[in-house]
Motif scaffolding. Structure first.
Motif, short mmCIF file in Angstrom:
data_model
loop_
_atom_site.label_atom_id
_atom_site.label_comp_id
_atom_site.label_asym_id
_atom_site.label_seq_id
_atom_site.Cartn_x
_atom_site.Cartn_y
_atom_site.Cartn_z
N TRP A 116 0.27 -1.45 -0.13
CA TRP A 116 -0.02 -0.07 -0.22
C TRP A 116 0.67 1.81 0.19
O TRP A 116 0.64 2.82 -0.63
N PHE A 117 2.24 1.37 1.09
CA PHE A 117 2.83 2.74 1.20
C PHE A 117 3.89 2.71 -0.79
O PHE A 117 3.43 3.72 -0.48
N LEU A 118 3.68 1.83 -0.95
CA LEU A 118 4.60 1.92 -2.27
C LEU A 118 3.47 2.76 -3.58
O LEU A 118 4.10 3.31 -4.01
N GLY A 119 2.42 2.16 -3.00
CA GLY A 119 1.15 2.64 -3.82
C GLY A 119 1.35 4.00 -3.78
O GLY A 119 0.76 5.50 -4.99
N ALA A 120 1.27 4.74 -2.55
CA ALA A 120 1.08 5.91 -2.17
C ALA A 120 2.23 6.65 -2.43
O ALA A 120 2.68 7.60 -3.14
N LEU A 121 3.46 5.91 -2.98
CA LEU A 121 4.49 6.35 -2.78
C LEU A 121 4.63 7.34 -4.62
O LEU A 121 5.12 8.38 -4.66
N PHE A 122 4.77 6.35 -5.30
CA PHE A 122 3.77 6.15 -6.57
C PHE A 122 2.84 6.92 -6.77
O PHE A 122 3.39 7.90 -8.30
N PHE A 123 2.04 7.36 -6.31
CA PHE A 123 1.44 8.02 -6.03
C PHE A 123 1.46 9.85 -6.32
O PHE A 123 1.56 10.49 -7.15
N ILE A 124 2.58 9.88 -5.43
CA ILE A 124 3.08 11.16 -5.17
C ILE A 124 4.38 11.41 -6.23
O ILE A 124 4.29 12.72 -7.22
N ILE A 125 5.22 10.31 -6.43
CA ILE A 125 6.36 10.76 -7.16
C ILE A 125 5.96 10.43 -8.86
O ILE A 125 7.30 11.08 -9.33
N THR A 126 5.38 10.00 -9.51
CA THR A 126 4.59 9.74 -11.12
C THR A 126 3.80 11.37 -10.38
O THR A 126 3.80 11.67 -11.98
#
Length: 372
Positions: A116-126
């Motif tokens: 989940w946190f990886l998904g959130a990370l790529f939500f912001i850094i993409t």
């Protein structure tokens, strides 16, 4: 800028905490969702369209009762806030409360808890998170479309179409959600012919990376509705620097396609993400750097939030990359590190340096309370 850096660092911290203690993942994921929402909620005049579109159009609707720029549901939402004697700022805040949690729900529904946190990370850094500050109507419709993928999983296609029509009520470009469903249904069952068609379009799109299609695109002016012509007028040339956002998605598609037979063993919905990624990469290859197609591209760009963590999950389970005589040990760590560094660079260059989506500097509503 500092607040965005803190968001990224906080997401990385929670990812580490969740890795150490899986029992804390759900609690911290909810907290992270709230923090992301608060940052969006309390911004003021942050986002390219914040003032020029949403505040100005709100005033126009308040004065004359209508505006032909907004779709029907968003127009009605404006009228509701006017009726309740609320401001355009309150309307934009309401949109944040809807959009950001829906993106987190999309992550939660499509990834295993550990990712989940990886998904959130790529939500912001993409840079998708930053784009929600600007393209407010469109990202409400995108968030709706992404969340009703659940109906496709359950083969409740009529419900999916109904909610997609609601999304169209916020932004007309959401019609691509229906096109996505058609692509998915055509490729749902094992059919080598259909796979070859997708591969054919993909190969054609690679050729288009190196072809200047700008003169051809300009001919669209004769058939485009007036409301969309300004996308052509505001971009006199193709933005060729966007080519740097083309190569990595192509690599991701190739890797995801290569491992599809192994991925589908533990994820029966893998085709949902593969089709979304296919459409994103094909359109991005052909029309990168051309604003008028950006509105279509961003619908499918959101699949990166799911595809990248799923590839990382796959490589965590198969740590050695193998292709013919090539073997790369600890490929999971190399892939994860590379892809995070790449998209961090995209954020630094696109957002922090070039002020993409008009989100720099971050201004809080609390700085202007006396003026409101």
């Amino acid at each position: 800028m500092l607040i965005y850096i803190l968001l990224i660092l906080l997401t990385l911290l929670y990812w580490y905490i969740g890795y150490k203690d899986k029992n804390k993942i759900k609690k911290y994921f909810i907290i992270l969702c709230i923090i992301f929402t608060i940052v969006s909620l309390f911004r003021f005049e942050v986002g390219t369209d914040y003032v020029n579109t949403y505040m100005s159009k709100f005033i126009k609707i308040k004065l004359i009762g209508t505006d032909d720029h907004f779709e029907i549901l968003f127009l009605l939402l404006n009228k509701l806030f006017i009726l309740l004697k609320l401001s355009s700022v309150n309307l934009i805040q309401f949109c944040s409360i809807i959009t950001i949690p829906l993106f987190f729900r999309f992550i939660k529904n499509n990834l295993k808890k550990e990712y989940w946190f990886l998904g959130a990370l790529f939500f912001i850094i993409t840079t998708i998170y930053f784009a929600t500050f600007n393209l407010i109507r469109q990202y409400i419709s995108i968030a709706i479309m992404l969340n009703v993928l659940e109906y496709i999983k359950k083969e409740k296609y009529i419900k999916y179409i109904i909610f997609n029509l609601i999304a169209i009520g916020f932004h007309y470009s959401s019609i691509v959600g229906i096109i996505y469903l058609l692509f998915y249904l055509i490729n749902k069952n094992k059919n080598k012919k259909n796979n070859k068609i997708l591969i054919f379009f993909y190969i054609i799109s690679i050729i288009f990376i190196f072809i200047d299609t700008w003169d051809l695109i300009l001919k669209l002016e004769t058939i485009l509705p007036n409301r969309y012509k300004y996308f052509l007028w505001k971009t006199l040339t193709r933005k060729y620097s966007s080519i740097f956002k083309v190569f990595i998605p192509n690599i991701l598609l190739i890797l995801f396609y290569k491992e599809r037979n192994k991925i589908k063993k533990y994820d029966k919905n893998y085709k949902l993400y593969l089709i979304g990624l296919y459409i994103y990469v094909i359109i991005n290859n052909m029309f990168y750097g051309i604003n008028i197609f950006k509105r279509i591209i961003i619908f499918f760009e959101s699949f990166l939030i799911i595809v990248i963590p799923k590839l990382i999950e796959y490589y965590n389970n198969h740590k050695t990359f193998e292709y013919k005589n090539i073997k790369i040990k600890n490929f999971n760590k190399l892939f994860t590190l590379f892809i995070i560094i790449y998209y961090l660079c995209v954020t630094i260059l696109g957002i922090f340096i070039n002020n993409g989506s008009g989100v720099i500097p971050y201004k809080s509503i609390f700085m202007f309370l006396g003026d409101l």
